[in-house]
Design an enzyme around this catalytic site. Structure first.
Site, mmCIF file in Angstrom:
data_model
loop_
_atom_site.group_PDB
_atom_site.id
_atom_site.type_symbol
_atom_site.label_atom_id
_atom_site.label_comp_id
_atom_site.label_asym_id
_atom_site.label_seq_id
_atom_site.Cartn_x
_atom_site.Cartn_y
_atom_site.Cartn_z
ATOM 1 N N HIS A 79 0.830 -1.197 0.000
ATOM 2 C CA HIS A 79 0.000 0.000 0.000
ATOM 3 C C HIS A 79 0.870 1.253 0.000
ATOM 4 O O HIS A 79 2.022 1.246 0.440
ATOM 5 C CB HIS A 79 -0.940 -0.003 1.199
ATOM 6 C CG HIS A 79 -2.077 -0.952 1.045
ATOM 7 N ND1 HIS A 79 -3.136 -1.022 1.920
ATOM 8 C CD2 HIS A 79 -2.345 -1.888 0.086
ATOM 9 C CE1 HIS A 79 -3.991 -1.948 1.528
ATOM 10 N NE2 HIS A 79 -3.524 -2.485 0.423
ATOM 11 N N CYS A 116 -6.066 1.569 5.487
ATOM 12 C CA CYS A 116 -6.693 0.355 6.009
ATOM 13 C C CYS A 116 -6.178 0.102 7.422
ATOM 14 O O CYS A 116 -5.230 0.752 7.885
ATOM 15 C CB CYS A 116 -6.400 -0.843 5.106
ATOM 16 S SG CYS A 116 -4.675 -1.410 5.165
ATOM 17 N N CYS A 119 -2.367 -0.915 7.595
ATOM 18 C CA CYS A 119 -1.456 0.209 7.391
ATOM 19 C C CYS A 119 -1.495 1.158 8.581
ATOM 20 O O CYS A 119 -0.464 1.694 9.000
ATOM 21 C CB CYS A 119 -1.824 0.959 6.113
ATOM 22 S SG CYS A 119 -1.402 0.069 4.595
ATOM 23 N N HIS A 269 -19.160 17.782 30.427
ATOM 24 C CA HIS A 269 -18.495 19.016 30.035
ATOM 25 C C HIS A 269 -17.167 18.716 29.357
ATOM 26 O O HIS A 269 -16.555 17.667 29.571
ATOM 27 C CB HIS A 269 -18.293 19.911 31.252
ATOM 28 C CG HIS A 269 -19.553 20.561 31.719
ATOM 29 N ND1 HIS A 269 -19.575 21.604 32.630
ATOM 30 C CD2 HIS A 269 -20.860 20.338 31.388
ATOM 31 C CE1 HIS A 269 -20.821 21.972 32.845
ATOM 32 N NE2 HIS A 269 -21.613 21.220 32.113
ATOM 33 N N GLU A 271 -14.240 19.826 29.846
ATOM 34 C CA GLU A 271 -13.120 19.601 30.767
ATOM 35 C C GLU A 271 -13.081 18.156 31.253
ATOM 36 O O GLU A 271 -12.012 17.554 31.369
ATOM 37 C CB GLU A 271 -13.237 20.546 31.963
ATOM 38 C CG GLU A 271 -13.157 22.023 31.602
ATOM 39 C CD GLU A 271 -14.513 22.641 31.321
ATOM 40 O OE1 GLU A 271 -14.654 23.864 31.483
ATOM 41 O OE2 GLU A 271 -15.458 21.901 30.943
ATOM 42 N N CYS A 300 -16.680 25.693 35.073
ATOM 43 C CA CYS A 300 -17.652 25.865 36.146
ATOM 44 C C CYS A 300 -17.066 25.285 37.442
ATOM 45 O O CYS A 300 -16.000 24.665 37.437
ATOM 46 C CB CYS A 300 -18.969 25.176 35.794
ATOM 47 S SG CYS A 300 -18.873 23.364 35.767
ATOM 48 N N CYS A 303 -16.522 21.363 37.426
ATOM 49 C CA CYS A 303 -15.377 20.940 36.621
ATOM 50 C C CYS A 303 -14.065 21.371 37.272
ATOM 51 O O CYS A 303 -13.087 20.615 37.288
ATOM 52 C CB CYS A 303 -15.479 21.521 35.216
ATOM 53 S SG CYS A 303 -16.771 20.767 34.200
#
Length: 413
Positions: A79, A116, A119, A269, A271, A300, A303
């Site tokens: 290939h 593929c 590969c 979220h 994060e 926020c 998070c």
């Protein structure tokens, strides 16, 4: 098919390899093999147009370009991707050792079919062994995109740090200009070239959703809308998080990757999507991980709480956060920003230069320069002053992680 149209260029001087690349494609070959119909008949071969750049003094320098195709009978089938790797590994110009950490080889492939799974596996192995090589793949079509093993091949490339994207109309124009023996003729786009590109991009996006929303590039209109640093922003209910990660060990560069996360439909979220992805990649306590975020909204409180806990648990992780706008829906959101600072994170607002940097690194910009919007610098100064006030209010918060590493406690000074 093996003959090279046109005359040999200076780039062919590097071709001392098992199989030399062609310098260009015939026009009819390009139109036939790169047409981005999702499932065209009789396209059994694969063409790979490549260019190799090396960063020197932080500027890209073109070293080589050319075209590979699959090997066919009577040769042993091979290939195009593997033909490139076999050739690339033998070129002395690419075998520089002990490169400075800020210099890399940037390889771009423009392919008629996506790789593929076999590969893809070979390419991933090569990228893992050659950290100084960064690969971007732009494909006209997806090869067996509904087959799980081929989907996994694309995911493995994505996880290895390669950028995988569908060719846009601008990419076809670029390939025509750069890799085709066009003899001064203008590229004539085929019908539905834009629609096919959007359709295939959506297919690829669905495949990569297995990575919790990880993308490699944003469209310009999305970036300009979502990252605009307005003082009062409406209609921007999602958070986009552009990230860069570098891994170092004993002073030596190991690997790096970049990408984009956004909020998911299950209310995860951006994060937390990043944390779920990143924490699986913290492989060694002896390595140092330098993480940079460019976010459309600051985190926020919930998070921020999760991120601070991760930073306390993994002292070998450093985090810098640059936000376009401040998310201040609840008073606790300000506490979250102070908690991040107390956990060692750098928190700042995005400057105009940060927006331009993100445009160049994370946006599929088609080679266009970034255009600053009105009041971008004035809003940056106002938002940074607001952030400074938040971070300086009262004493900083300190995060302490208990020894059992299951829960975290926020201590208010």
């Amino acid at each position: 098919m093996g003959e090279t149209p046109g005359t040999l260029s200076a780039f062919s001087l590097f071709s001392l390899c098992p199989r030399n690349p062609m310098t260009s494609l015939y026009r009819d070959y390009f139109y036939f093999h790169f047409t981005n119909w999702p499932t065209p008949p009789y396209r059994n071969g694969c063409y790979l147009c490549y260019q190799v750049e090396r960063t020197q003094n932080r500027l890209p320098v073109l070293i080589n370009k050319g075209v590979f195709e699959n090997k066919f009978y009577p040769e042993e089938p091979h290939h195009a991707e593997l033909c490139f790797l076999d050739w690339f590994k033998t070129q002395e110009v690419f075998l520089v050792k002990n490169m400075p950490r800020d210099e890399k080889y940037h390889v771009k492939w423009y392919m008629s079919w996506s790789p593929c799974f076999e590969c893809a596996r070979k390419v991933v192995e090569y990228l893992k062994d050659h950290k100084h090589v960064q690969l971007s793949i732009f494909t006209a079509r997806l090869y067996f995109s509904r087959e799980p093993e081929y989907q996994q091949g694309l995911l493995s490339l994505d996880s290895a740090g390669a950028s995988v994207a569908i060719m846009s109309a601008d990419d076809f124009f670029y390939c025509w200009k750069t890799f085709v023996d066009h003899q001064q003729l203008v590229f004539q786009p085929w019908k539905k070239i834009h629609r096919n590109s959007r359709y295939l991009s959506k297919q690829l996006e669905n495949i990569l959703k297995l990575e919790l929303g990880l993308k490699h590039e944003l469209y310009p209109n999305i970036f300009n809308f979502q990252f605009r640093n307005l003082l009062y922003a409406s209609g921007r209910n999602s958070t986009y998080l552009c990230f860069e990660v570098e891994c170092w060990e004993q002073g030596s560069f190991i690997w790096s990757t970049k990408g984009v996360f956004r909020n998911q439909e299950d209310s995860s979220h951006a994060e937390l999507c990043f944390l779920n992805w990143f924490c699986d990649r913290i492989e060694s306590p002896d390595a140092e991980y330098h993480v940079t975020w460019y976010t459309s909204w600051s985190p926020c409180f919930d998070c921020a709480e999760e991120v601070a806990a991760v930073l306390c648990e993994h002292e070998n992780v450093s985090l810098s956060i640059f936000a376009a706008r401040l998310y201040r829906v609840e008073p606790a959101d300000d506490q979250g920003l102070r908690a991040l600072q107390g956990a060692g994170a750098q928190v700042a607002m995005m400057s105009p230069e940060d927006f331009e940097y993100c445009w160049n690194i994370f946006v599929y910009n088609g080679g266009k320069n970034f255009s600053y919007w009105r009041n971008v610098r004035r809003h940056y100064y106002i938002l940074q002053e607001q952030l400074n006030s938040i971070l300086c209010k009262d004493a900083p918060l300190t995060w302490v992680l208990p020894s059992h590493h299951m829960n975290h406690i926020l201590l208010l000074n």
